[in-house]
Write a protein that holds these residues in place. Structure first.
Motif, PDB file in Angstrom:
ATOM      1  N   LYS A   1      23.852  44.842  -4.921  1.00  0.00           N
ATOM      2  CA  LYS A   1      23.479  44.874  -3.510  1.00  0.00           C
ATOM      3  C   LYS A   1      24.214  43.760  -2.782  1.00  0.00           C
ATOM      4  O   LYS A   1      24.167  42.614  -3.206  1.00  0.00           O
ATOM      5  CB  LYS A   1      21.965  44.683  -3.347  1.00  0.00           C
ATOM      6  CG  LYS A   1      21.504  44.540  -1.901  1.00  0.00           C
ATOM      7  CD  LYS A   1      20.009  44.329  -1.830  1.00  0.00           C
ATOM      8  CE  LYS A   1      19.553  44.006  -0.393  1.00  0.00           C
ATOM      9  NZ  LYS A   1      19.907  45.058   0.574  1.00  0.00           N
ATOM     10  N   ASN A   2      24.892  44.111  -1.700  1.00  0.00           N
ATOM     11  CA  ASN A   2      25.580  43.129  -0.879  1.00  0.00           C
ATOM     12  C   ASN A   2      24.597  42.589   0.159  1.00  0.00           C
ATOM     13  O   ASN A   2      24.292  43.250   1.146  1.00  0.00           O
ATOM     14  CB  ASN A   2      26.792  43.753  -0.191  1.00  0.00           C
ATOM     15  CG  ASN A   2      27.647  42.709   0.519  1.00  0.00           C
ATOM     16  OD1 ASN A   2      27.183  41.643   0.887  1.00  0.00           O
ATOM     17  ND2 ASN A   2      28.919  43.028   0.712  1.00  0.00           N
ATOM     18  N   ALA A   3      24.096  41.385  -0.098  1.00  0.00           N
ATOM     19  CA  ALA A   3      23.157  40.750   0.830  1.00  0.00           C
ATOM     20  C   ALA A   3      23.839  39.595   1.557  1.00  0.00           C
ATOM     21  O   ALA A   3      23.198  38.595   1.895  1.00  0.00           O
ATOM     22  CB  ALA A   3      21.918  40.267   0.081  1.00  0.00           C
ATOM     23  N   GLY A   4      25.145  39.727   1.781  1.00  0.00           N
ATOM     24  CA  GLY A   4      25.864  38.729   2.557  1.00  0.00           C
ATOM     25  C   GLY A   4      25.569  38.903   4.040  1.00  0.00           C
ATOM     26  O   GLY A   4      25.396  40.021   4.515  1.00  0.00           O
ATOM     27  N   LYS A   5      25.499  37.796   4.757  1.00  0.00           N
ATOM     28  CA  LYS A   5      25.209  37.852   6.192  1.00  0.00           C
ATOM     29  C   LYS A   5      26.151  36.912   6.925  1.00  0.00           C
ATOM     30  O   LYS A   5      26.248  35.724   6.588  1.00  0.00           O
ATOM     31  CB  LYS A   5      23.753  37.451   6.467  1.00  0.00           C
ATOM     32  CG  LYS A   5      23.344  37.576   7.920  1.00  0.00           C
ATOM     33  CD  LYS A   5      21.873  37.236   8.099  1.00  0.00           C
ATOM     34  CE  LYS A   5      21.458  37.379   9.568  1.00  0.00           C
ATOM     35  NZ  LYS A   5      20.025  37.027   9.760  1.00  0.00           N
TER      36      LYS A   5
ATOM     37  N   VAL B   1      21.400  37.105  -9.969  1.00  0.00           N
ATOM     38  CA  VAL B   1      21.606  36.724  -8.565  1.00  0.00           C
ATOM     39  C   VAL B   1      22.892  35.907  -8.473  1.00  0.00           C
ATOM     40  O   VAL B   1      23.037  34.889  -9.153  1.00  0.00           O
ATOM     41  CB  VAL B   1      20.428  35.895  -8.018  1.00  0.00           C
ATOM     42  CG1 VAL B   1      20.686  35.511  -6.563  1.00  0.00           C
ATOM     43  CG2 VAL B   1      19.114  36.673  -8.139  1.00  0.00           C
ATOM     44  N   ILE B   2      23.840  36.377  -7.650  1.00  0.00           N
ATOM     45  CA  ILE B   2      25.078  35.639  -7.394  1.00  0.00           C
ATOM     46  C   ILE B   2      24.970  35.017  -6.005  1.00  0.00           C
ATOM     47  O   ILE B   2      24.785  35.736  -5.011  1.00  0.00           O
ATOM     48  CB  ILE B   2      26.315  36.558  -7.468  1.00  0.00           C
ATOM     49  CG1 ILE B   2      26.408  37.227  -8.852  1.00  0.00           C
ATOM     50  CG2 ILE B   2      27.580  35.765  -7.178  1.00  0.00           C
ATOM     51  CD1 ILE B   2      27.555  38.202  -9.000  1.00  0.00           C
ATOM     52  N   VAL B   3      25.061  33.700  -5.941  1.00  0.00           N
ATOM     53  CA  VAL B   3      24.887  32.977  -4.683  1.00  0.00           C
ATOM     54  C   VAL B   3      26.206  32.365  -4.239  1.00  0.00           C
ATOM     55  O   VAL B   3      26.854  31.646  -5.004  1.00  0.00           O
ATOM     56  CB  VAL B   3      23.839  31.851  -4.825  1.00  0.00           C
ATOM     57  CG1 VAL B   3      23.679  31.102  -3.502  1.00  0.00           C
ATOM     58  CG2 VAL B   3      22.500  32.410  -5.290  1.00  0.00           C
ATOM     59  N   GLY B   4      26.608  32.652  -3.010  1.00  0.00           N
ATOM     60  CA  GLY B   4      27.790  32.033  -2.411  1.00  0.00           C
ATOM     61  C   GLY B   4      27.429  31.523  -1.032  1.00  0.00           C
ATOM     62  O   GLY B   4      27.405  32.296  -0.071  1.00  0.00           O
ATOM     63  N   ILE B   5      27.109  30.259  -0.907  1.00  0.00           N
ATOM     64  CA  ILE B   5      26.621  29.721   0.364  1.00  0.00           C
ATOM     65  C   ILE B   5      27.098  28.279   0.536  1.00  0.00           C
ATOM     66  O   ILE B   5      27.490  27.629  -0.438  1.00  0.00           O
ATOM     67  CB  ILE B   5      25.069  29.791   0.424  1.00  0.00           C
ATOM     68  CG1 ILE B   5      24.560  29.719   1.872  1.00  0.00           C
ATOM     69  CG2 ILE B   5      24.455  28.719  -0.464  1.00  0.00           C
ATOM     70  CD1 ILE B   5      24.907  30.918   2.715  1.00  0.00           C
ATOM     71  N   GLY B   6      27.059  27.796   1.759  1.00  0.00           N
ATOM     72  CA  GLY B   6      27.393  26.405   2.035  1.00  0.00           C
ATOM     73  C   GLY B   6      28.580  26.199   2.946  1.00  0.00           C
ATOM     74  O   GLY B   6      28.744  25.127   3.529  1.00  0.00           O
ATOM     75  N   THR B   7      29.412  27.217   3.088  1.00  0.00           N
ATOM     76  CA  THR B   7      30.604  27.068   3.939  1.00  0.00           C
ATOM     77  C   THR B   7      30.230  26.788   5.387  1.00  0.00           C
ATOM     78  O   THR B   7      30.771  25.875   6.024  1.00  0.00           O
ATOM     79  CB  THR B   7      31.490  28.324   3.860  1.00  0.00           C
ATOM     80  OG1 THR B   7      31.962  28.489   2.524  1.00  0.00           O
ATOM     81  CG2 THR B   7      32.684  28.209   4.798  1.00  0.00           C
ATOM     82  N   ASN B   8      29.281  27.539   5.922  1.00  0.00           N
ATOM     83  CA  ASN B   8      28.934  27.381   7.340  1.00  0.00           C
ATOM     84  C   ASN B   8      28.196  26.087   7.645  1.00  0.00           C
ATOM     85  O   ASN B   8      28.221  25.613   8.784  1.00  0.00           O
ATOM     86  CB  ASN B   8      28.109  28.581   7.817  1.00  0.00           C
ATOM     87  CG  ASN B   8      28.954  29.822   7.957  1.00  0.00           C
ATOM     88  OD1 ASN B   8      29.986  29.817   8.617  1.00  0.00           O
ATOM     89  ND2 ASN B   8      28.536  30.903   7.319  1.00  0.00           N
ATOM     90  N   ASP B   9      27.548  25.507   6.637  1.00  0.00           N
ATOM     91  CA  ASP B   9      26.895  24.213   6.857  1.00  0.00           C
ATOM     92  C   ASP B   9      27.927  23.133   7.167  1.00  0.00           C
ATOM     93  O   ASP B   9      27.603  22.124   7.806  1.00  0.00           O
ATOM     94  CB  ASP B   9      26.078  23.830   5.620  1.00  0.00           C
ATOM     95  CG  ASP B   9      24.853  24.704   5.457  1.00  0.00           C
ATOM     96  OD1 ASP B   9      23.848  24.423   6.134  1.00  0.00           O
ATOM     97  OD2 ASP B   9      24.902  25.674   4.680  1.00  0.00           O
TER      98      ASP B   9
ATOM     99  N   CYS C   1      23.873  40.057  -4.702  1.00  0.00           N
ATOM    100  CA  CYS C   1      24.948  39.164  -4.239  1.00  0.00           C
ATOM    101  C   CYS C   1      24.564  38.690  -2.846  1.00  0.00           C
ATOM    102  O   CYS C   1      24.574  39.462  -1.891  1.00  0.00           O
ATOM    103  CB  CYS C   1      26.281  39.902  -4.203  1.00  0.00           C
ATOM    104  SG  CYS C   1      26.747  40.646  -5.787  1.00  0.00           S
ATOM    105  N   ILE C   2      24.195  37.433  -2.742  1.00  0.00           N
ATOM    106  CA  ILE C   2      23.675  36.913  -1.480  1.00  0.00           C
ATOM    107  C   ILE C   2      24.505  35.728  -1.011  1.00  0.00           C
ATOM    108  O   ILE C   2      24.997  34.937  -1.818  1.00  0.00           O
ATOM    109  CB  ILE C   2      22.180  36.537  -1.616  1.00  0.00           C
ATOM    110  CG1 ILE C   2      21.561  36.259  -0.246  1.00  0.00           C
ATOM    111  CG2 ILE C   2      21.971  35.379  -2.595  1.00  0.00           C
ATOM    112  CD1 ILE C   2      20.040  36.238  -0.250  1.00  0.00           C
ATOM    113  N   GLY C   3      24.701  35.637   0.290  1.00  0.00           N
ATOM    114  CA  GLY C   3      25.511  34.554   0.830  1.00  0.00           C
ATOM    115  C   GLY C   3      25.852  34.792   2.283  1.00  0.00           C
ATOM    116  O   GLY C   3      25.086  35.419   3.024  1.00  0.00           O
ATOM    117  N   ASP C   4      27.031  34.342   2.673  1.00  0.00           N
ATOM    118  CA  ASP C   4      27.461  34.427   4.066  1.00  0.00           C
ATOM    119  C   ASP C   4      28.520  35.513   4.248  1.00  0.00           C
ATOM    120  O   ASP C   4      28.561  36.483   3.492  1.00  0.00           O
ATOM    121  CB  ASP C   4      27.964  33.061   4.545  1.00  0.00           C
ATOM    122  CG  ASP C   4      28.944  32.435   3.558  1.00  0.00           C
ATOM    123  OD1 ASP C   4      29.723  33.182   2.934  1.00  0.00           O
ATOM    124  OD2 ASP C   4      28.948  31.195   3.402  1.00  0.00           O
TER     125      ASP C   4
END
Length: 230
Positions: free
Chosen positions: A30-34, A61-69, A5-8
């Motif tokens: 695995k929590n790969a959020g940053k 792979v679970i992707v959660g990204i784009g909010t901070n952009d 699980c990767i993302g922000d």
């Protein structure tokens, strides 16, 4: 096998709630959020993970990204103090402000997952409850990312629409004039998790604890949707 699980910060869950603790799947994850991550910075981390030894054990792979952009450039416009803080951060985190460039960057992410022969679950940019936040731009990006996910045979969860299903007309919140208090609130939530629910109720936000980070209800609803896909 395991789930990456990767993302922000929405994945990380230090501020607000992550969906991960509410997943009912028996698979390891695995929590790969940053905190503060953007699509370009996350891509570098994902590449390192998928090319490393731990990749062999990853099935999904679970992707959660784009909010901070969108969020970091938005913050530069709400007050001079936020602008002073966020101008440097936008450059450091390499925020992608152009929609076409964002979709190209996301294509690279999906291609990496596809080439690694992993299953992909893509989470859309969620509904942000901040005054004058460009949610329409987020929706536009979500539509393009959904189309891209379909091209690669990945699942897509429209987190923005999910929020609107819970609350049709969500209230908005403002970070203007709250530079110090916002960071203090974030630190408090990291130390005292119970404060997250207090902030959600006090601000009557329902979906988030501070206009951005998931409330318990939103995180649980998202987890239930992911469980169905898993």
């Amino acid at each position: 096998m395991s789930i990456l699980c990767i993302g922000d910060s929405l994945t990380r869950g230090q501020v607000g709630y992550s969906y991960l603790p509410f997943l009912k799947t028996q698979a390891k994850y695995k929590n790969a959020g940053k905190n503060g991550d953007t699509i370009l910075c996350m891509t570098d981390r994902l590449k390192e993970i998928l090319e490393g030894k731990q990749s062999a054990d990853i099935d999904t792979v679970i992707v959660g990204i784009g909010t901070n952009d969108l969020l970091l450039p938005y913050l530069t416009g709400i007050s001079p103090l936020w602008k002073m803080q966020m101008n440097h951060r936008c450059k450091k985190m390499r925020c992608v402000t152009e929609d076409d460039a964002f979709i190209l960057a996301y294509r690279r992410v999906m291609q990496m997952i596809f080439d690694s022969k992993k299953r992909g679950i893509i989470l859309g940019i969620p509904l942000i409850q901040l005054k004058n936040f460009p949610n329409q731009q987020a929706e536009k990006r979500n539509k393009a990312v959904k189309k891209l996910a379909q091209e690669y045979g990945f699942s897509f969860l429209d987190t923005n629409c999910l929020g609107r299903m819970i609350l049709a007309n969500p209230p908005v919140y403002s970070w203007k004039g709250q530079n110090v208090s916002h960071f203090a609130d974030s630190a408090l939530m990291g130390v005292i998790p119970q404060a997250k629910e207090v902030f959600t109720c006090k601000r009557n936000l329902v979906l988030t604890v501070d206009g951005v980070h998931f409330s318990r209800r939103m995180a649980k609803t998202l987890a239930a949707c992911i469980d169905r896909l898993l």
